[in-house]
Design a protein around this motif. Structure first.
Motif, mmCIF file in Angstrom:
data_model
loop_
_atom_site.group_PDB
_atom_site.id
_atom_site.type_symbol
_atom_site.label_atom_id
_atom_site.label_comp_id
_atom_site.label_asym_id
_atom_site.label_seq_id
_atom_site.Cartn_x
_atom_site.Cartn_y
_atom_site.Cartn_z
ATOM 1 N N UNK A 278 -10.616 -44.610 -17.503
ATOM 2 C CA UNK A 278 -11.706 -44.507 -18.470
ATOM 3 C C UNK A 278 -12.729 -43.464 -18.036
ATOM 4 N N UNK A 279 -13.175 -43.519 -16.793
ATOM 5 C CA UNK A 279 -14.214 -42.589 -16.350
ATOM 6 C C UNK A 279 -13.684 -41.168 -16.235
ATOM 7 N N UNK A 280 -12.439 -41.012 -15.815
ATOM 8 C CA UNK A 280 -11.843 -39.673 -15.778
ATOM 9 C C UNK A 280 -11.735 -39.077 -17.179
ATOM 10 N N UNK A 281 -11.328 -39.902 -18.139
ATOM 11 C CA UNK A 281 -11.189 -39.410 -19.509
ATOM 12 C C UNK A 281 -12.555 -39.085 -20.116
ATOM 13 N N UNK A 282 -13.572 -39.875 -19.805
ATOM 14 C CA UNK A 282 -14.917 -39.571 -20.291
ATOM 15 C C UNK A 282 -15.400 -38.242 -19.717
ATOM 16 N N UNK A 283 -15.157 -38.010 -18.423
ATOM 17 C CA UNK A 283 -15.546 -36.731 -17.817
ATOM 18 C C UNK A 283 -14.771 -35.576 -18.441
ATOM 19 N N UNK A 284 -13.485 -35.786 -18.715
ATOM 20 C CA UNK A 284 -12.671 -34.743 -19.350
ATOM 21 C C UNK A 284 -13.205 -34.397 -20.731
ATOM 22 N N UNK A 285 -13.587 -35.415 -21.490
ATOM 23 C CA UNK A 285 -14.107 -35.181 -22.844
ATOM 24 C C UNK A 285 -15.423 -34.411 -22.801
ATOM 25 N N UNK A 286 -16.325 -34.794 -21.916
ATOM 26 C CA UNK A 286 -17.612 -34.092 -21.806
ATOM 27 C C UNK A 286 -17.415 -32.649 -21.353
ATOM 28 N N UNK A 287 -16.478 -32.414 -20.439
ATOM 29 C CA UNK A 287 -16.194 -31.051 -19.978
ATOM 30 C C UNK A 287 -15.693 -30.193 -21.140
ATOM 31 N N UNK A 288 -14.729 -30.719 -21.893
ATOM 32 C CA UNK A 288 -14.210 -29.962 -23.031
ATOM 33 C C UNK A 288 -15.279 -29.740 -24.085
ATOM 34 N N UNK A 289 -16.172 -30.728 -24.283
ATOM 35 C CA UNK A 289 -17.259 -30.554 -25.241
ATOM 36 C C UNK A 289 -18.219 -29.458 -24.830
ATOM 37 N N UNK A 290 -18.515 -29.381 -23.520
ATOM 38 C CA UNK A 290 -19.393 -28.308 -23.033
ATOM 39 C C UNK A 290 -18.762 -26.948 -23.221
ATOM 40 N N UNK B 241 -8.373 -28.872 -27.196
ATOM 41 C CA UNK B 241 -8.556 -29.701 -26.002
ATOM 42 C C UNK B 241 -9.597 -30.793 -26.228
ATOM 43 N N UNK B 242 -10.672 -30.446 -26.912
ATOM 44 C CA UNK B 242 -11.748 -31.422 -27.104
ATOM 45 C C UNK B 242 -11.290 -32.599 -27.961
ATOM 46 N N UNK B 243 -10.550 -32.297 -29.030
ATOM 47 C CA UNK B 243 -10.151 -33.368 -29.944
ATOM 48 C C UNK B 243 -8.899 -34.085 -29.446
ATOM 49 N N UNK B 244 -7.822 -33.309 -29.200
ATOM 50 C CA UNK B 244 -6.520 -33.919 -28.930
ATOM 51 C C UNK B 244 -6.395 -34.457 -27.513
ATOM 52 N N UNK B 245 -7.104 -33.858 -26.550
ATOM 53 C CA UNK B 245 -6.971 -34.299 -25.165
ATOM 54 C C UNK B 245 -8.293 -34.785 -24.596
#
Length: 545
Positions: free
Chosen positions: A113-125, A147-151
């Motif tokens: 969960x925390x890794x995926x949240x960090x991945x999402x925020x990184x792609x959003x930035x 990347x932001x939407x699909x991954x």
């Protein structure tokens, strides 16, 4: 937003300019509209200034009105105003990821969960940076949109709801490794993009021949596009089946007797769709960039025919949605080659469309008998549908390799590159990655995604995957830079790069989603079409004007 320029305005002298050096110049549009008034005021001031003489010292001299400066090449509006930029960054990096994560239960907040949240925020930035960038970075922008939407957002919603589009056959540790490798791939892509900035200026400034479209060969491509599309339409007995369902089209191609092999059906559909799209893009740019061409029936009429053909063979009803995204993005960026508004709207609006509309656009895949009614009790449920199975399939591929098959060490990539070689000649040719893993999982529907991360990892492992994505980031950034310098800024209607880069940007959705073996067929056909029309010889009578 006001354009920023360095130094004082022309007309300001020494310390008598009344502090003009500190003023912020007006918006370019205001400058253009006020320039006639400024010139008129300057002429009036000069007319009222007395001639030099004995009495001139006693006469109050009126200072002329400082004229507005219109820069010859105004700086691009690199960023949005703060009223729009700040909410965009906050929404993509914080609001949307945290809104999805806030629906989670405490028992699911583990390492994944925390890794995926960090991945999402990184792609959003990174997506925010692409929207707000000085230059239009088409390829990198579409990469980070995917990347932001699909991954990013979609796998986070799947973890929160504890639902996945396809079953996770491995352990939780395989899922954790998959998310970690996705984040590693993001970083590697960015490192490659950064390395491209430090390429030697001598190499970047080295004069290179400009690829342009040969007018006579372009008409040959138009004829070839008409013939290929006509053959595809005739194989179905007319245009009516193209407005039925995608499943009916696929069934007729594979079982209707049009060809005996899947390779043959793929070539038939490829030659019926790709030349028509590429010819339409080149003709569209010709019309957009040349007023002379818009007055010639020899240009307008073939373009109108191509619009009709593409409406039949490349419509969203009978084609996969990722292919229609390619068509839409390529046409949008070609028809509006210099509009920052269109570029930013495509990336920012693409997030909303991918979350809200894309999962429901599959209603035309099946006919009425096989069509499923889409029901959604939550705004997150569309994100757990089959469209966004990229991270899950990455985890399943890790489990597949760990089961004893091992890495293929380039065989998978070679099979995708030489897709045209029949299996009767190449007995060891690899299967489609999604089909291979799906069959191992025992799935009845093996039309599964295999993102670029998975393809590279399946061949070369984690280090090879990171190195491959670093090269992809380097190539994407270099191509975007060349496009920004000589592509969309070029006034040449036949500039090949101005057509090819929007097409690559749109097709990057398919390349990233995978599998590569399915994606390379259309690439080969597009390369043949480009080789037909491209020339490096500056022959004036053969250029588009």
């Amino acid at each position: 937003m006001a354009d920023q320029t360095d130094g004082p305005r022309s007309g300001d002298r020494g310390g008598g300019g009344g502090g003009a050096e500190g003023r912020v110049p007006l918006d370019e549009t205001v400058q253009i509209r006020m320039a006639p008034l400024a010139a008129k005021a300057a002429r009036r001031a000069r007319a009222e200034t007395p001639e030099p003489g004995p009495t001139a010292t006693a006469t109050r001299v009126r200072r002329p009105f400082t004229p507005f400066v219109i820069p010859k090449s105004p700086a691009p509006r690199a960023v949005l105003s703060r009223a729009l930029a700040v909410p965009l960054v906050v929404a993509l990096v914080f609001v949307l990821p945290l809104a999805v994560a806030g629906r989670s239960q405490p028992d699911v907040r583990d390492a994944v969960f925390w890794l995926q949240l960090a991945t999402t925020c990184y792609a959003g930035a990174r997506l925010s940076a692409m929207v707000l960038t000085t230059r239009r970075r088409l390829i990198q922008g579409t990469v980070w949109l995917f990347c932001y939407v699909a991954m990013g957002v979609a796998p986070l919603a799947q973890i929160v709801l504890e639902q996945t589009p396809t079953p996770v056959v491995g352990t939780r540790g395989d899922f954790t490794m998959a998310v970690s490798l996705v984040l590693l791939g993001f970083v590697a892509f960015d490192v490659g993009a950064l390395l491209s900035r430090h390429a030697s200026e001598a190499r970047l400034s080295r004069p290179r021949p400009v690829a342009s479209v040969n007018k006579r060969r372009l008409y040959l491509l138009v004829i070839f596009a008409y013939a290929g599309s006509a053959l595809l339409i005739a194989s179905f007995g007319g245009p009516a089946p193209f407005f039925g369902s995608r499943q009916a089209i696929s069934d007729e191609l594979t079982a209707g007797g049009t060809t005996d092999s899947q390779v043959g059906s793929a070539f038939l559909r490829g030659f019926g769709t790709v030349p028509a799209l590429l010819a339409l893009l080149m003709m569209t740019r010709w019309l957009v960039m040349s007023r002379r061409a818009r007055r010639q029936p020899a240009v307008v009429l073939p373009w109108a025919g191509l619009v009709l053909i593409n409406a039949i063979v490349n419509n969203p009803i009978s084609n996969p949605r990722y292919w229609f995204l390619t068509v839409a993005f390529a046409l949008l960026f070609t028809a509006f080659p210099r509009s920052p508004v269109v570029y930013r709207a495509a990336l920012a609006g693409g997030v909303a469309m991918a979350v809200l509309l894309f999962p429901f656009a599959d209603k035309f895949r099946y006919d009425e008998a096989g069509r499923k009614q889409t029901q959604s009790g939550s705004v997150l449920e569309p994100l757990v549908m089959k469209d966004y199975d990229q991270t899950v399939m990455f985890a399943n591929t890790i489990s597949y390799v760990d089961s004893g098959t091992g890495h293929t060490y380039g065989k998978q990539l070679a099979s995708s590159a030489f897709f045209f070689v029949p299996r009767s000649v190449w007995e060891d040719k690899q299967l489609d990655s999604g089909v291979k893993v799906g069959t191992w999982m025992g799935m009845t529907n093996v039309n599964l995604s295999s993102p670029l991360w998975t393809e590279l990892w399946l061949d070369f492992g984690p280090l090879g995957m990171a190195g491959g994505l670093l090269l992809v980031g380097y190539a994407a950034a270099r191509t975007d830079r060349r496009f920004a310098e000589s592509g969309h800024m070029s006034r040449d209607p036949g500039n090949v790069m101005a057509t090819v880069v929007p097409l690559i940007a749109g097709y990057s959705f398919i390349l990233l989603r995978g599998p590569l073996l399915q994606a390379t067929g259309r690439i080969g056909i597009a390369v043949l079409c480009l080789a037909l029309v491209t020339t490096f010889r500056p022959e004036e009578h053969k250029r588009l004007r």
